[in-house]
Scaffold this motif. Structure first.
Motif, PDB file in Angstrom:
ATOM      1  N   ILE A   1       0.849  -1.201   0.000  1.00 53.64           N
ATOM      2  CA  ILE A   1       0.000   0.000   0.000  1.00 53.64           C
ATOM      3  C   ILE A   1       0.878   1.243   0.000  1.00 53.64           C
TER       4      ILE A   1
ATOM      5  N   TYR B   1       0.437   5.348   0.514  1.00 52.65           N
ATOM      6  CA  TYR B   1      -0.394   6.500   0.853  1.00 52.65           C
ATOM      7  C   TYR B   1       0.390   7.738   0.427  1.00 52.65           C
TER       8      TYR B   1
ATOM      9  N   ILE C   1      -7.299   5.214   4.891  1.00 54.03           N
ATOM     10  CA  ILE C   1      -8.157   4.018   4.820  1.00 54.03           C
ATOM     11  C   ILE C   1      -9.239   4.169   5.890  1.00 54.03           C
TER      12      ILE C   1
ATOM     13  N   HIS D   1     -12.494   0.069   9.680  1.00 51.98           N
ATOM     14  CA  HIS D   1     -12.907  -1.279   9.266  1.00 51.98           C
ATOM     15  C   HIS D   1     -12.282  -2.301  10.210  1.00 51.98           C
TER      16      HIS D   1
ATOM     17  N   ASP E   1     -10.421  -6.278   9.796  1.00 54.68           N
ATOM     18  CA  ASP E   1      -9.895  -7.159   8.752  1.00 54.68           C
ATOM     19  C   ASP E   1     -10.708  -8.450   8.773  1.00 54.68           C
TER      20      ASP E   1
ATOM     21  N   LEU F   1       1.363  -6.616   9.752  1.00 53.19           N
ATOM     22  CA  LEU F   1       1.585  -5.426   8.929  1.00 53.19           C
ATOM     23  C   LEU F   1       2.931  -4.777   9.209  1.00 53.19           C
TER      24      LEU F   1
ATOM     25  N   LEU G   1      -1.429   4.568  11.743  1.00 54.43           N
ATOM     26  CA  LEU G   1      -2.503   3.626  12.055  1.00 54.43           C
ATOM     27  C   LEU G   1      -3.119   3.965  13.410  1.00 54.43           C
TER      28      LEU G   1
ATOM     29  N   HIS H   1     -10.010  -0.263  12.993  1.00 52.22           N
ATOM     30  CA  HIS H   1      -8.821   0.584  12.807  1.00 52.22           C
ATOM     31  C   HIS H   1      -8.953   1.392  11.529  1.00 52.22           C
TER      32      HIS H   1
ATOM     33  N   VAL I   1      -6.607   4.649   8.931  1.00 51.47           N
ATOM     34  CA  VAL I   1      -5.468   5.554   8.727  1.00 51.47           C
ATOM     35  C   VAL I   1      -6.074   6.862   8.249  1.00 51.47           C
TER      36      VAL I   1
ATOM     37  N   ARG J   1       3.638   7.520   3.011  1.00 49.44           N
ATOM     38  CA  ARG J   1       3.703   6.320   3.854  1.00 49.44           C
ATOM     39  C   ARG J   1       3.465   5.081   2.995  1.00 49.44           C
TER      40      ARG J   1
ATOM     41  N   SER K   1       2.658   0.748   3.575  1.00 50.25           N
ATOM     42  CA  SER K   1       2.467  -0.307   4.561  1.00 50.25           C
ATOM     43  C   SER K   1       2.233  -1.611   3.818  1.00 50.25           C
TER      44      SER K   1
ATOM     45  N   PRO L   1       0.507  -5.079   4.625  1.00 46.05           N
ATOM     46  CA  PRO L   1      -0.225  -6.057   5.421  1.00 46.05           C
ATOM     47  C   PRO L   1      -0.295  -7.425   4.740  1.00 46.05           C
TER      48      PRO L   1
ATOM     49  N   PHE M   1      -2.611 -10.561   5.140  1.00 49.85           N
ATOM     50  CA  PHE M   1      -3.869 -10.972   5.784  1.00 49.85           C
ATOM     51  C   PHE M   1      -3.862 -12.499   5.874  1.00 49.85           C
TER      52      PHE M   1
HETATM   53  O1  LIG Z   1      -1.738   0.983   6.453  1.00 53.09           O
HETATM   54  C1  LIG Z   1      -2.080   0.628   7.573  1.00 53.09           C
HETATM   55  O2  LIG Z   1      -1.408   0.879   8.589  1.00 53.09           O
HETATM   56  C2  LIG Z   1      -3.380  -0.105   7.770  1.00 53.09           C
HETATM   57  C3  LIG Z   1      -3.840  -0.886   6.564  1.00 53.09           C
HETATM   58  C4  LIG Z   1      -5.084  -1.667   6.862  1.00 53.09           C
HETATM   59  O3  LIG Z   1      -5.686  -1.559   7.896  1.00 53.09           O
HETATM   60  C5  LIG Z   1      -5.580  -2.620   5.862  1.00 53.09           C
HETATM   61  O4  LIG Z   1      -5.071  -2.629   4.720  1.00 53.09           O
HETATM   62  O5  LIG Z   1      -6.502  -3.392   6.190  1.00 53.09           O
END
Ligand SMILES: O=C(O)CCC(=O)C(=O)O
Ligand SMILES: [Fe+2]
Length: 346
Positions: free
Chosen positions: A183, A185, A197, A200, A202, A209, A216, A256, A258, A265, A267, A269, A271
């Motif tokens: 990801i 940002y 984001i 939501h 997960d 992550l 976050l 959570h 963002v 930024r 990130s 993740p 899953f």
């Molecule tokens: O970028 C983040 O710190 C959170 C990403 C996230 O919550 C997600 O992709 O489900």
């Protein structure tokens, strides 16, 4: 404690998981207990001592930066909307947990590598799409495999802490639809409080992550947003819907988000899911202990597929054209987590 509700925590704990990899049963039990406590009270924690080295992490980041720096048109060669099974580039605006507020981010999605024969027509499963960038696949899938191994160790520790056989959950993890997202940002000083984001939970068992900066935020039981501080090299772990159901709400899938990022930024993740056809239902001994099952069972892959359809524009369009259908009994979005109850305003 209410099932599926976190405590009114003020911070997210950090746990050194190195003891899990030692041969010492007492050290393993101590880490497993700390993990389970955090999963129960917060639904979020950071882990250090996970063994994923600096070179592996740096290679992942540099390949992601290289990909996102390509021209829009070049990235769109890998557009996820061309994929039959949800692989590739996700442009800004494609995805929104809240349809009125699209996320300000772009992503590249891959998952457990599988042949068409192994996927056997199952939604979300199949071969990855790889950009034509020298070294990208090796770096990204190398990270995937390392993070996947850490996920398996966590899953076994969770089972041990719940007095279950170590493979209680992990025996359902052979070829799972576990997705790794890269990801990005982007930072935009002009953007008016555009969220990175939306709030939501997960959908899977849990998420591992790797972020490059703070940003976050997680919602505690009182509905307050708590920041997760950036800790170099640490992985942020959070419980998802499936482990909340399996544990009858003992572990919590914490909401959570963002918000608008104050700097660029990235990130990453992973899953961590179980196999597509796994039925996830509250475990009998926890139901017996609690006196009731707090959740209806769900089919793992279908839950993931239904939630994905509801949050991606290209899948909404396929649904509207009748090319795909929502799985029977699909939950709406925001069925899990506290943000719907508390509202996600700051
Ligand atoms: O970028 C983040 O710190 C959170 C990403 C996230 O919550 C997600 O992709 O489900
Ligand atoms: Fe998330």
């Amino acid at each position: 404690m209410n099932p599926g509700q976190p405590a009114d925590f003020a911070s997210v704990p950090t746990i050194d998981m190195a003891g899990l990899f030692s041969g010492d049963p007492a050290a393993r039990a101590e880490v497993a207990d700390a993990l389970a406590r955090a999963a129960r009270e917060v639904g979020f924690f950071q882990i250090v001592g996970h063994g994923i080295g600096e070179a592996r992490r740096a290679a992942l980041l540099s390949q992601a930066q290289r990909f996102f720096a390509l021209d829009h048109d070049r990235k769109m060669d890998y557009y996820i909307g061309r994929s039959t099974h949800h692989r590739g580039y996700v442009p800004p605006g494609e995805e929104s947990p809240d349809p009125n507020k699209p996320d300000r981010k772009e992503a590249f999605d891959l998952a457990f590598e599988m042949s068409w024969a192994e996927a056997a027509g199952t939604p979300m499963l199949g071969p990855n799409v790889w950009p034509d960038l020298e070294g990208f696949r090796e770096a990204v899938y190398g990270y995937y495999e390392d993070a996947f191994a850490v996920g398996r160790a966590l899953m076994e520790a969770f089972a041990v802490a719940l007095d279950l056989p170590a493979d209680q959950f992990s025996r359902h993890v052979t070829q799972p639809p576990s997705q790794l997202r890269l990801i990005h940002y982007p930072y935009d000083a002009e953007a008016e409080d555009a969220q990175g984001i939306g709030a939501h939970t997960d959908y899977e068992c849990f998420t591992l992550l790797l972020p490059t900066a703070a940003g976050l935020e997680v919602m505690n039981g009182a509905g307050e947003w708590i920041s997760v501080p950036y800790r170099e090299g640490a992985l942020v772990v959070n419980i998802g819907d499936m482990l909340q159901i399996w544990t009858n709400g003992e572990f919590v899938a914490t909401s959570h988000r963002v918000r608008k990022v104050p700097e660029e930024r990235y990130s990453f993740p992973l899953f961590f899911a179980c196999d597509y056809h796994t039925e996830v239902a509250p475990l009998p001994h926890l139901v017996a202990r609690d006196g009731a099952a707090n959740y209806e069972p769900l089919q793992a892959g279908e839950h993931l597929y239904a939630q994905t359809i509801q949050t991606f524009n290209y899948l909404q369009a396929r649904l509207a054209r009748g090319e795909i259908a929502l799985p029977a009994g699909a939950r709406g979005t925001a069925t899990f987590g506290q943000h719907a109850r508390h509202g996600d305003a700051s």
